[in-house]
Structures are given as structure tokens and as C-alpha cells.
Scaffold this motif. Sequence first.
Motif, mmCIF file in Angstrom:
data_model
loop_
_atom_site.group_PDB
_atom_site.id
_atom_site.type_symbol
_atom_site.label_atom_id
_atom_site.label_comp_id
_atom_site.label_asym_id
_atom_site.label_seq_id
_atom_site.Cartn_x
_atom_site.Cartn_y
_atom_site.Cartn_z
ATOM 1 N N GLY A 35 110.463 -80.475 -48.570
ATOM 2 C CA GLY A 35 111.245 -79.302 -48.921
ATOM 3 C C GLY A 35 112.346 -79.596 -49.923
ATOM 4 N N THR A 36 112.581 -80.880 -50.189
ATOM 5 C CA THR A 36 113.595 -81.225 -51.186
ATOM 6 C C THR A 36 112.965 -82.165 -52.203
ATOM 7 O OG1 THR A 36 114.282 -83.081 -49.847
ATOM 8 C CG2 THR A 36 115.567 -81.071 -49.623
ATOM 9 N N VAL A 37 113.691 -82.417 -53.273
ATOM 10 C CA VAL A 37 113.181 -83.322 -54.284
ATOM 11 C C VAL A 37 114.007 -84.606 -54.265
ATOM 12 C CG1 VAL A 37 112.829 -83.658 -56.737
ATOM 13 C CG2 VAL A 37 112.354 -81.443 -55.703
ATOM 14 N N LYS A 38 113.319 -85.699 -54.029
ATOM 15 C CA LYS A 38 113.992 -86.991 -54.017
ATOM 16 C C LYS A 38 113.634 -87.727 -55.300
ATOM 17 C CE LYS A 38 114.408 -89.282 -49.564
ATOM 18 N NZ LYS A 38 113.599 -89.964 -48.538
ATOM 19 N N GLY A 39 114.622 -88.260 -55.965
ATOM 20 C CA GLY A 39 114.368 -88.925 -57.242
ATOM 21 C C GLY A 39 113.317 -90.010 -57.145
ATOM 22 N N GLY A 40 113.440 -90.873 -56.118
ATOM 23 C CA GLY A 40 112.519 -91.993 -55.984
ATOM 24 C C GLY A 40 111.089 -91.544 -55.761
ATOM 25 N N VAL A 41 110.938 -90.510 -54.920
ATOM 26 C CA VAL A 41 109.602 -90.005 -54.621
ATOM 27 C C VAL A 41 108.976 -89.417 -55.874
ATOM 28 C CG1 VAL A 41 108.288 -88.377 -53.228
ATOM 29 C CG2 VAL A 41 110.314 -89.471 -52.280
ATOM 30 N N LEU A 42 109.802 -88.625 -56.574
ATOM 31 C CA LEU A 42 109.329 -87.967 -57.781
ATOM 32 C C LEU A 42 108.828 -89.005 -58.782
ATOM 33 C CD1 LEU A 42 109.353 -84.971 -58.272
ATOM 34 C CD2 LEU A 42 111.383 -85.267 -59.678
ATOM 35 N N LEU A 43 109.631 -90.018 -58.981
ATOM 36 C CA LEU A 43 109.304 -91.059 -59.952
ATOM 37 C C LEU A 43 108.014 -91.781 -59.563
ATOM 38 C CD1 LEU A 43 110.673 -92.212 -62.477
ATOM 39 C CD2 LEU A 43 111.644 -93.996 -61.034
ATOM 40 N N GLY A 44 107.943 -92.198 -58.301
ATOM 41 C CA GLY A 44 106.783 -92.968 -57.845
ATOM 42 C C GLY A 44 105.503 -92.166 -57.927
ATOM 43 N N LEU A 45 105.562 -90.901 -57.463
ATOM 44 C CA LEU A 45 104.360 -90.071 -57.486
ATOM 45 C C LEU A 45 103.975 -89.716 -58.912
ATOM 46 C CD1 LEU A 45 104.922 -87.706 -54.442
ATOM 47 C CD2 LEU A 45 103.467 -89.726 -54.606
ATOM 48 N N ALA A 46 104.995 -89.451 -59.745
ATOM 49 C CA ALA A 46 104.701 -89.059 -61.121
ATOM 50 C C ALA A 46 104.018 -90.194 -61.873
ATOM 51 C CB ALA A 46 105.971 -88.622 -61.837
ATOM 52 N N ILE A 47 104.535 -91.419 -61.760
ATOM 53 C CA ILE A 47 103.911 -92.488 -62.544
ATOM 54 C C ILE A 47 102.526 -92.833 -62.013
ATOM 55 C CG2 ILE A 47 105.980 -93.547 -63.518
ATOM 56 C CD1 ILE A 47 105.480 -95.732 -61.284
ATOM 57 N N SER A 48 102.330 -92.741 -60.692
ATOM 58 C CA SER A 48 100.995 -93.068 -60.198
ATOM 59 C C SER A 48 100.002 -91.982 -60.602
ATOM 60 C CB SER A 48 101.006 -93.297 -58.689
ATOM 61 O OG SER A 48 101.748 -92.308 -58.044
ATOM 62 N N ALA A 49 100.437 -90.715 -60.562
ATOM 63 C CA ALA A 49 99.545 -89.632 -60.987
ATOM 64 C C ALA A 49 99.245 -89.762 -62.475
ATOM 65 C CB ALA A 49 100.195 -88.281 -60.691
ATOM 66 N N TRP A 50 100.270 -90.068 -63.243
ATOM 67 C CA TRP A 50 100.102 -90.279 -64.688
ATOM 68 C C TRP A 50 99.044 -91.348 -64.947
ATOM 69 C CZ3 TRP A 50 101.173 -89.759 -69.864
ATOM 70 C CH2 TRP A 50 101.132 -90.913 -70.653
ATOM 71 N N LEU A 51 99.203 -92.465 -64.250
ATOM 72 C CA LEU A 51 98.299 -93.586 -64.442
ATOM 73 C C LEU A 51 96.863 -93.218 -64.071
ATOM 74 C CD1 LEU A 51 97.685 -96.546 -64.920
ATOM 75 C CD2 LEU A 51 98.634 -97.072 -62.694
ATOM 76 N N ILE A 52 96.706 -92.586 -62.908
ATOM 77 C CA ILE A 52 95.358 -92.265 -62.439
ATOM 78 C C ILE A 52 94.712 -91.197 -63.323
ATOM 79 C CG2 ILE A 52 94.035 -91.288 -60.508
ATOM 80 C CD1 ILE A 52 96.078 -92.648 -58.634
ATOM 81 N N VAL A 53 95.486 -90.147 -63.639
ATOM 82 C CA VAL A 53 94.913 -89.068 -64.452
ATOM 83 C C VAL A 53 94.559 -89.576 -65.845
ATOM 84 C CG1 VAL A 53 95.403 -86.845 -65.543
ATOM 85 C CG2 VAL A 53 96.063 -87.239 -63.176
#
Lengths: 157, 662
Positions: free
Chosen positions: B452-470
Motif C-alpha cells: 500500500g506504500t512505495v518504498k524506495g528500495g523495493v521500487l529500485l530492486g523490482l524496477a531493475i530486475s523487471a528492466w533486465l528481464i524484459v
Amino acid sequence: MHPQRKQRLNLILFLVAAVAIAVGLAMYSLSQNINLFQTPTQIAAGEVAPGVTIRAGGLVVDGSVERDPEGLGVTFRVTDGQAQVPMVYEGILPDLFREGQGIVALGQLNHDGVFVASEVLAKHDENYMPPEVQDALEIAQQDGKASMVEAAGATNG
Amino acid sequence: MSINPLFWPELGQLALILSLVMAALQVVIPLVGVQRGQWWLMGYARPLAVGQALFLMLSLVMLTWGFLQDDFSVAYVAANSNSQLPTPFKISAVWGAHEGSLLLWVTMLGLWGVAVALLSRSLPLDMVARVLSIMGMISVGFILFTIETSNPFERLLPSPPQDGGDLNPLLQDFGLIVHPPTLYMGYVGLSVAFAFALAALMSGRLDAAWARWSRPWTTAAWIFLTIGIALGSWWAYYELGWGGWWFWDPVENASLMPWLVATALLHSLAVTEKRGLFKSWTVLLAIFAFSLSLLGTFLVRSGVLTSVHAFASDPERGVFILALLGICVGGSLLLYALKAPTVASVGRYELVSRETFLLLNNLVLMVMALAVLTGTLYPLVYDFMGLGKLSVGAAWFNAMFVPLTVALSVLMGIGAMVRWKSDKWSRMATILWIAGITAVVFALGVSLVLSGTVKGGVLLGLAISAWLIVATLADVWKKSRGQIGRIAGLGWSYLGMVLAHVGVGITIIGVTMVANYSIEKSVRIAPGQVETLGDYQFEFVQAGTIQGPNYTSQATRFNVLKDGRVIEVLTAEKRRYHARNSIMTEAAIDASLWRDIYVSMGEPLAGGAWGMRLQVKPFMRWVWLGAIFMSLGGLLAVLDKRYRKQRHSGAKVAAKAQGAAS
């Protein structure tokens, strides 16, 4: 200079600068993240300021371990044979935590001179003595006031 | 006819000495052959490598046999086994301590030598001779070290103990049967890349062919390292009772450093093979990778890293190791200094090219390795200078690795699709935009849904892994022009890379989730009571005792409930091993792809209550699942067609060369 070479030189200069900055930042943050080990003697002598995260350790004094009847709190004292430091901890202690065992704890000293541990470490080997504790005992011994054996005996009382 | 059991240790020792003789011959004869240009002398390299390995294996079998026979007249067996020890652990006890693990180490070195001897038909014989000669040098050093300072066959005569001291209970576990041999295979396998690099330096033939030979060997070693590290992490997770899976402990760091450098080496070798560039750098990486694995194996085993005092307690071993390390690192760097300046890399590349991205990737990986090295050795240096004792906190390593991993992932996504020599951003723009936008949307979505909230660390980790995989998968789609049937035709090597890069993404997702959304609670709980943690209720059903083969445990049984229904019954144990009278915590884990439930026992408290540690760890399995992907990717790359083809056609060339020379 050949434009190709110039480009490559620029790249190299950029990389060198990037590495230099990275190393600088890393070393700075390293200096912020180290936990010095302090012996009970040093702590008792007031060499450690309250609120600073340090590692402290020694032998757990016989008969000093007292558990909170309600929660998971525990208090005990550690010694290097010369001085004793009271410690409090809230949580699960390691398997090898027991009286007479050498332990190392991470935490801070509060204003009453009690060490508030956030982590207590005892290695998984009954013969293992944390090197810091070994050293602390040896230093205390060299000071001539107590030998390791006497220290263990004295703490029985 | 059976061997007299009384003399097996002597047989083992004799075999060890014979393997030393073989190794020494393996160093000298082929090299003399190279010097004089005599093919028949070089031809001895292969049979000698096989002979050396056979004697090493015989020696290892003898030691294992001693363990199975409970021969406590041998000091090493007496110290690390016990008649009550279950048989599988008697076997794994062979490498449970310093002496035996060293024997395993040299045996594996011998086996890698055999592998090189058998699978090198494509190689010119003089290269085989050089490579095996260098591997022989490493063997000589370490077999000598084993015999001189760490002989596992030493006897306790005339009065052997009645029973053994038992294997350290921490090591009585499946993870520890497989973890050390796998890790050692990786460490030792890097010696092949090292030997290839030195052989190429010696011969002055530092070319694309050398890189092509070297690549599958480096990848094979890297696969073992990857699996070994993952197994170690998994073992620490379930066996130490803390629920942690990486502690930045010197022992772990020692295995991570060669992995990071070997990863850099893999990528640098690709550039050397395809484009003939970065040659000296690749050689240097091969030297570093093996040197770091030596540092890893032995400094950890001798206890130098964890405690400076272990060094002083056995100065002979310490000095020997330092001398070997000095010879190995010093010798290879000297050779490098003499020969590398004559190596010219030809070929150009633009700023936007695969070369640039692989160079940057190498740079990031090396900075990572350097950071680990600094954090690991800093306390040692500090202590050595008499400044005091300190430890470097995990926070520092994390602070170093988060930004570096982000940089690495961004580079990885682009590096896999950018062309050699020169490319245009505009060509890749569509895919990069798609990957970038998907990544941000995915990261925002997941973190909003989960917390329900946005955590910087989570955002960063998920974004780079999604970026890499996609980005990686989009490149597959583009290369196969959207047709599934074409994917297999893209080449095993390319698909291996895809799998490995996706694996990195999976691991990053796992690390991010488990680091940010794990919940844990240490509680005082009595039978009948219920504790709530997150969506789960833990009901303490009962406490009891369990008799094991060589231990007695106090056990606690918990019902794990979700929405009022029991979803799992977990039994955690606290084992007391009889022989050493030592206590071990056995955590109870309910593992699934989405979350692990982890229950471990603390200590017994008044009134039948127990101190318990309860944890819920989302996505824990992904951390290791990623490592499995990486290793499978490596395997695909090793099995690529061109290595098999080349073996065949290369054999003809070698045969011709041999025919011409004789």
C-alpha cells in the motif's frame, strides 16, 4: 590526436574519475560502518562514550545470568578478568551462550553504564574463543592483576 | 584378495607421494618437450595427468575407507568421526576439516587435469603440454603442502582412542555433503583458465583461438562456483537457525570474490574471442580469479581470515600458504609483466558498442570484488597495524552492492542487445523504452499491491530486475522475429546468456522482497498459546523429545494457521549431539515459491515455555532459483555447438601439425 584515440582517452579519463569517486565514497562510508571492539577494562575505565555502537565481549560471569520472568529479556555480566560490564539483551540467545563462555556482543552503552546488546554472538564450537575475547583476557593478564584461571575462579563468588 | 586394513593409511600416503612424483614429472617433461620442440616428450603430459589423478583418487578412497572402518588410529579420523556417526556423514567427514578438504582439493585439481587431457584434442600439442605443465606446478605445490603440513594419514600409535571426537554437528547435514565439493570444483576449475592464460602468455599466442579454448572451461568452473555459493547460502539459512541467508562473513566473501572476477572473466573472454580485444585484461582477470580462489580456499581453511591467531597457532601452515600464494601470484604477474606489453589488441569500437558495455560490466564487477576484498581484509590490516580490533558491518557491504548492482543490471539489459563494433541508440530505443516503462509500472504496481506504500528500495530492486528481464526477453523476441520456432535456432550460447541474465533478475527480485518484506518475531511462548505474525497464526501444540542416531533433541510442534485453517505442521528441534555434547538448532521450514515460514527454537524458559523465533520470508526461494537459472545458462553455453564442432575440426589441424613436426 587521432579522434578515435581522443575518444578512448576521454573514456579512460571518465572511468578513472568514476573509480576514484567510488573508492572515495566507499572508504568514507567504511569509516562510518566499522564497529570497534572494546574490552570490559576499557569500558569500565570510561573510554567508551554512551550511544556509540561498538563490539564488546568477554567471559560470561558465573551466576550473573538473570532472565526476565515474563518476556525474553536477559541480563548478565562479562569480564576480562579485571573489570566487569553489565549487559542487557532482549531476544533469542545463541546455542552456545552459557556462563563461563566467551561471547561478543554488538550494541551501545547507555548512560547508566549498562551495555545494551542488539546482537549476541557465540561461535558454534565449545572450544572456540572469540579472538577479541582471547586478546582482552591476555591484555588483562599482562597487567598482572588477574590471571585467566583466577578470573574464572573469582567470578564464582 | 583384500587389503590388510592395518595398512590402508600407509597405502593412502604412498599414493599421495606417488601422485606428487607424477605431478613433478608432469611439470618437467612436457615443458622440456616444448623447449626442445620434441613432440614425444610433450605427449607425456596427458598420461601423466591421468596417472596423477588416479593416485590422488586412490589416496582419497583410502581415507574414505578409513572413515567407513572407524579406524581411530588415524588422527584425522579420530578427530572428525565417531562410531555412532551415520554412514553418509562418515563419507562427508572426509572433507569436514582442514587435512581432508585439502586432499579433496588436490584430487579435484587432478580431475580437472584429466578433463583437460581428454577434451583437448582440438588443441595443438604444445599448448596441451604447457597447460598441463602449469596445472602440474599447482599440483606439486599443494600436494607438497598436504604431505608436509596437513597429512590426513598421520597415525595415533601406539594407543589409538576408543572412539572418535565426532564430526562437528554443524556439518552433519546434507548441505555440507554437497556444498564444499561443489565450491571446490569451482575454485579449482579456475586453475584451468589460469593455466590456459599462462600457457598463452608463454607461447605468445594470445589470440581468439586461445579465448575460444578457454571459454568453456571458465564457464564450467563458474557454474560450479555459482552452485557452490548458492548451496552455502541455502545451508546457512536452514542450519544456523537465524533465517539469514547471507552474512557478509569472511568465509562467504572469500567465495564471492572469485565468483565476481570469474564472471568478469567470462565476459571479457567473449570480447577476446569475438573481437580480439582486451587480451591483456583477460589474462589479468584469469590470474586474479585463480589467485582469489586460492586466497579463498586456504585463508579460510587456515583460519587466517577469521582470526589472526589461528595463523600464529600453526605458523608452518601459514608460512607455507603465503609462500605458495606468493609464488603463484608473483610468478604469474611477473610473466604477465614480461609478456603482456608485446600483446597488441587490434580492432576498433565505437562508444555505443557491445565492447564498451562489456568493458563497463567488467569495471563494475571488479569494483564489487574490490569492495568485498576491502571489507574483508580491512579488519585484518587494522589489527595487524596494532590499531585495535574492529569488524565491518553488513550495512557497509549492502550500501556498496545496491548501487553497483543497479548499474550492473542497467548495463546488462543494454549489453546483451547492443551490436559489436558500433551501434545506434535509435535501433534499440523501442525495446529500451518498453523495458523501462514496464519496469517502472511493474515495480510501482507490485509495491502498491503488497504494502500500500512505495518504498524506495523495493521500487529500485523490482524496477531493475523487471528492466533486465524484459529487455533480455524482448531481445529474444526481436531476434527470433516473434516466432517461437526460431528461438532454438538462436544458438545455445545466446540462450544460455538469456537464461543466466534472467536468473540475475530473479535473484534480485528475491533479495529485494526478502530484505524488505520479511517479518520476524522472537517470542516467549508456552504450549497451547498462539502468536500472530502477519497473516499467519502460530499455535504451540506440544513439546517433546526425539531420539536421533547420535543425538537427542528437544522438539516443539507448531500448527501454522491462515484464515483459521491449519496449513502446515512444523516441528523445530534443538539437538544435543552426544559425542561432543554440543547443541544445534534445527529450524522447521515450510518452503514455497512465494514465501517461507521459518520456526526455530531459542532456549527453554520457566513454566514449559520456550523462546522461539518465528519468521515469514516472502520470495526466499527466488534468491537460489536465480542461481539455478544462472548455472543452467552456463551449462547451455558450455554445450554450444561450436565447441563440439571445433573439437572435431581442430583435431585434424593438430594431427597435421604433429605429422609435419615429426
